[in-house]
Write a protein that holds these residues in place. Structure first.
Motif, PDB file in Angstrom:
ATOM      1  N   GLY A   1       0.820  -1.195   0.000  1.00  0.00           N
ATOM      2  CA  GLY A   1       0.000   0.000   0.000  1.00  0.00           C
ATOM      3  C   GLY A   1       0.854   1.245   0.000  1.00  0.00           C
ATOM      4  O   GLY A   1       2.059   1.185   0.251  1.00  0.00           O
ATOM      5  N   VAL A   2       0.240   2.371  -0.284  1.00  0.00           N
ATOM      6  CA  VAL A   2       0.921   3.658  -0.269  1.00  0.00           C
ATOM      7  C   VAL A   2       0.131   4.629   0.592  1.00  0.00           C
ATOM      8  O   VAL A   2      -1.053   4.420   0.867  1.00  0.00           O
ATOM      9  CB  VAL A   2       1.100   4.229  -1.691  1.00  0.00           C
ATOM     10  N   GLY A   3       0.817   5.692   1.017  1.00  0.00           N
ATOM     11  CA  GLY A   3       0.206   6.656   1.914  1.00  0.00           C
ATOM     12  C   GLY A   3      -0.332   7.891   1.220  1.00  0.00           C
ATOM     13  O   GLY A   3      -0.264   8.022  -0.011  1.00  0.00           O
ATOM     14  N   PRO A   4      -0.839   8.842   1.991  1.00  0.00           N
ATOM     15  CA  PRO A   4      -1.503  10.022   1.426  1.00  0.00           C
ATOM     16  C   PRO A   4      -0.556  10.986   0.722  1.00  0.00           C
ATOM     17  O   PRO A   4      -1.019  11.867  -0.009  1.00  0.00           O
ATOM     18  CB  PRO A   4      -2.130  10.684   2.647  1.00  0.00           C
ATOM     19  N   GLN A   5       0.743  10.820   0.938  1.00  0.00           N
ATOM     20  CA  GLN A   5       1.698  11.756   0.334  1.00  0.00           C
ATOM     21  C   GLN A   5       1.942  11.499  -1.148  1.00  0.00           C
ATOM     22  O   GLN A   5       2.591  12.306  -1.828  1.00  0.00           O
ATOM     23  CB  GLN A   5       3.036  11.709   1.085  1.00  0.00           C
ATOM     24  N   VAL A   6       1.427  10.382  -1.696  1.00  0.00           N
ATOM     25  CA  VAL A   6       1.598  10.083  -3.118  1.00  0.00           C
ATOM     26  C   VAL A   6       0.939  11.194  -3.951  1.00  0.00           C
ATOM     27  O   VAL A   6      -0.208  11.567  -3.691  1.00  0.00           O
ATOM     28  CB  VAL A   6       0.984   8.705  -3.454  1.00  0.00           C
ATOM     29  N   PRO A   7       1.647  11.741  -4.937  1.00  0.00           N
ATOM     30  CA  PRO A   7       1.110  12.910  -5.671  1.00  0.00           C
ATOM     31  C   PRO A   7      -0.237  12.681  -6.344  1.00  0.00           C
ATOM     32  O   PRO A   7      -1.069  13.587  -6.376  1.00  0.00           O
ATOM     33  CB  PRO A   7       2.203  13.187  -6.714  1.00  0.00           C
ATOM     34  N   ASP A   8      -0.452  11.499  -6.890  1.00  0.00           N
ATOM     35  CA  ASP A   8      -1.702  11.218  -7.603  1.00  0.00           C
ATOM     36  C   ASP A   8      -2.649  10.439  -6.692  1.00  0.00           C
ATOM     37  O   ASP A   8      -2.406   9.264  -6.408  1.00  0.00           O
ATOM     38  CB  ASP A   8      -1.410  10.412  -8.869  1.00  0.00           C
TER      39      ASP A   8
ATOM     40  N   VAL B   1      -3.293   6.082  -5.276  1.00  0.00           N
ATOM     41  CA  VAL B   1      -3.533   5.547  -3.935  1.00  0.00           C
ATOM     42  C   VAL B   1      -4.669   4.525  -3.977  1.00  0.00           C
ATOM     43  O   VAL B   1      -4.579   3.436  -3.405  1.00  0.00           O
ATOM     44  CB  VAL B   1      -3.865   6.687  -2.950  1.00  0.00           C
ATOM     45  N   VAL B   2      -5.734   4.876  -4.658  1.00  0.00           N
ATOM     46  CA  VAL B   2      -6.882   3.965  -4.783  1.00  0.00           C
ATOM     47  C   VAL B   2      -6.496   2.721  -5.580  1.00  0.00           C
ATOM     48  O   VAL B   2      -6.886   1.598  -5.236  1.00  0.00           O
ATOM     49  CB  VAL B   2      -8.071   4.688  -5.436  1.00  0.00           C
ATOM     50  N   GLU B   3      -5.724   2.911  -6.645  1.00  0.00           N
ATOM     51  CA  GLU B   3      -5.341   1.787  -7.499  1.00  0.00           C
ATOM     52  C   GLU B   3      -4.559   0.735  -6.721  1.00  0.00           C
ATOM     53  O   GLU B   3      -4.808  -0.468  -6.861  1.00  0.00           O
ATOM     54  CB  GLU B   3      -4.512   2.288  -8.688  1.00  0.00           C
ATOM     55  N   ILE B   4      -3.616   1.167  -5.888  1.00  0.00           N
ATOM     56  CA  ILE B   4      -2.784   0.221  -5.147  1.00  0.00           C
ATOM     57  C   ILE B   4      -3.511  -0.304  -3.909  1.00  0.00           C
ATOM     58  O   ILE B   4      -3.592  -1.513  -3.670  1.00  0.00           O
ATOM     59  CB  ILE B   4      -1.452   0.873  -4.747  1.00  0.00           C
TER      60      ILE B   4
ATOM     61  N   ALA C   1      -6.199  15.997  -0.959  1.00  0.00           N
ATOM     62  CA  ALA C   1      -6.772  14.907  -1.752  1.00  0.00           C
ATOM     63  C   ALA C   1      -6.131  13.570  -1.398  1.00  0.00           C
ATOM     64  O   ALA C   1      -6.790  12.535  -1.422  1.00  0.00           O
ATOM     65  CB  ALA C   1      -6.608  15.199  -3.238  1.00  0.00           C
ATOM     66  N   GLY C   2      -4.844  13.598  -1.073  1.00  0.00           N
ATOM     67  CA  GLY C   2      -4.142  12.351  -0.747  1.00  0.00           C
ATOM     68  C   GLY C   2      -4.728  11.662   0.467  1.00  0.00           C
ATOM     69  O   GLY C   2      -4.926  10.443   0.462  1.00  0.00           O
ATOM     70  N   HIS C   3      -5.018  12.436   1.501  1.00  0.00           N
ATOM     71  CA  HIS C   3      -5.606  11.814   2.698  1.00  0.00           C
ATOM     72  C   HIS C   3      -7.026  11.337   2.425  1.00  0.00           C
ATOM     73  O   HIS C   3      -7.429  10.267   2.901  1.00  0.00           O
ATOM     74  CB  HIS C   3      -5.619  12.794   3.868  1.00  0.00           C
ATOM     75  N   TYR C   4      -7.777  12.114   1.656  1.00  0.00           N
ATOM     76  CA  TYR C   4      -9.135  11.709   1.281  1.00  0.00           C
ATOM     77  C   TYR C   4      -9.086  10.384   0.521  1.00  0.00           C
ATOM     78  O   TYR C   4      -9.873   9.460   0.789  1.00  0.00           O
ATOM     79  CB  TYR C   4      -9.749  12.812   0.430  1.00  0.00           C
TER      80      TYR C   4
ATOM     81  N   TYR D   1      -6.645   8.171   0.628  1.00  0.00           N
ATOM     82  CA  TYR D   1      -6.150   7.105   1.508  1.00  0.00           C
ATOM     83  C   TYR D   1      -7.280   6.551   2.374  1.00  0.00           C
ATOM     84  O   TYR D   1      -7.491   5.329   2.431  1.00  0.00           O
ATOM     85  CB  TYR D   1      -5.026   7.649   2.386  1.00  0.00           C
ATOM     86  N   ALA D   2      -8.007   7.432   3.048  1.00  0.00           N
ATOM     87  CA  ALA D   2      -9.115   6.979   3.889  1.00  0.00           C
ATOM     88  C   ALA D   2     -10.175   6.259   3.056  1.00  0.00           C
ATOM     89  O   ALA D   2     -10.703   5.215   3.469  1.00  0.00           O
ATOM     90  CB  ALA D   2      -9.729   8.163   4.632  1.00  0.00           C
ATOM     91  N   SER D   3     -10.470   6.793   1.887  1.00  0.00           N
ATOM     92  CA  SER D   3     -11.469   6.168   1.017  1.00  0.00           C
ATOM     93  C   SER D   3     -11.021   4.789   0.566  1.00  0.00           C
ATOM     94  O   SER D   3     -11.819   3.843   0.536  1.00  0.00           O
ATOM     95  CB  SER D   3     -11.722   7.056  -0.207  1.00  0.00           C
ATOM     96  N   SER D   4      -9.755   4.662   0.194  1.00  0.00           N
ATOM     97  CA  SER D   4      -9.256   3.372  -0.289  1.00  0.00           C
ATOM     98  C   SER D   4      -9.258   2.322   0.805  1.00  0.00           C
ATOM     99  O   SER D   4      -9.590   1.155   0.556  1.00  0.00           O
ATOM    100  CB  SER D   4      -7.849   3.532  -0.874  1.00  0.00           C
TER     101      SER D   4
END
Length: 249
Positions: free
Chosen positions: A70-77, A81-84, A142-145, A147-150
């Motif tokens: 998994g990846v965290g909220p700091q990922v630019p796209d 985050v959702v894909e992984i 958006a990254g945290h949104y 992450y939490a959504s994923s």
């Protein structure tokens, strides 16, 4: 037991792989690097190839599966985050179920997050199918949104599979860590958007978790001792969820 682990190259995945190897199990590690099978899980074709590689190494039979990548909220796209965190995880779950059905006392564990409790499924943009639009409107956070959504989506996906997997004789659960001392956490701390919030996200127990502590729970959930545990999420966060949502029972 023959157990496949995604995200085995670092953090919780590496700690889980080490604990299970020390217990005498045969581990198939899957990650971008430092793994038996190297793969970019953002690519659907690469995921399919990785599944084939796992099945070849395992002889078509798995006793356990841990989906930790998994990846965290700091990922630019945020869509990445959702894909992984969500789509790749669900794809591997479904693709490897037939191999697990052939295993001995088979079980799977998906690593979610305590962030999964920060959004309701009914409000999750993934559920509504408009995540790209929703993330675009979320600005710097958006990254945290995402992450939490994923993590909410993957937890729901596990629960939705409880009946089918139980009928197939394969137990399936999630663990939901809070802040754990991993490279992923450090990347978040280093991000100017999220660093301060992460530093302030202090559990009542007064410290962050250790990867080995999460690994111990995963090891238990894979074991016969957890034979009646199925379709559940285990929050392992030092009490942060109880602190923030004391009446959410």
């Amino acid at each position: 037991m023959r157990i496949a682990i995604t995200g085995s190259g670092s953090g919780i995945g590496a700690a889980t792989a080490a604990a299970l190897r020390d217990a005498g199990h045969d581990i198939i590690g899957i990650d971008l690097r430092n793994a038996d099978i190297t793969v970019d899980l953002t690519d659907a074709a690469a995921r399919a190839a990785a599944v084939d590689a796992v099945l070849e190494r395992a002889g078509g039979v798995l006793d356990g599966l841990v989906l930790c990548a998994g990846v965290g909220p700091q990922v630019p796209d945020p869509n990445l985050v959702v894909e992984i965190n969500y789509r790749a995880t669900v794809a591997l779950l479904d693709a490897l179920l037939p191999a697990l059905r052939k295993g001995e006392n088979p079980a799977a564990v998906v690593v979610s997050s305590v962030a999964s409790t920060q959004i309701a499924w009914a409000d999750n943009p993934i559920a509504k199918g408009n995540e790209a639009e929703a993330f675009a409107q979320a600005g710097d956070f958006a990254g945290h949104y995402a992450y939490a959504s994923s993590k909410n989506a993957v937890t729901v996906a596990v629960r939705e599979r409880a009946v089918e997997w139980g009928g197939a004789g394969v137990r399936l659960n999630t663990v939901a860590p809070g802040s754990v001392e991993t490279p992923l956490l450090q990347a978040g701390l280093d991000d100017p958007r999220y660093g301060e919030a992460i530093r302030n996200f202090v559990a009542p127990i007064g410290r962050n978790g250790k990867p080995e502590e999460i690994a111990s729970l995963i090891t238990y959930l894979l074991s016969p001792q957890a034979g009646f545990v199925h379709g559940a999420q285990f929050v392992i966060d030092g009490g942060i969820d109880a602190q923030t949502r004391p009446t959410a029972v």
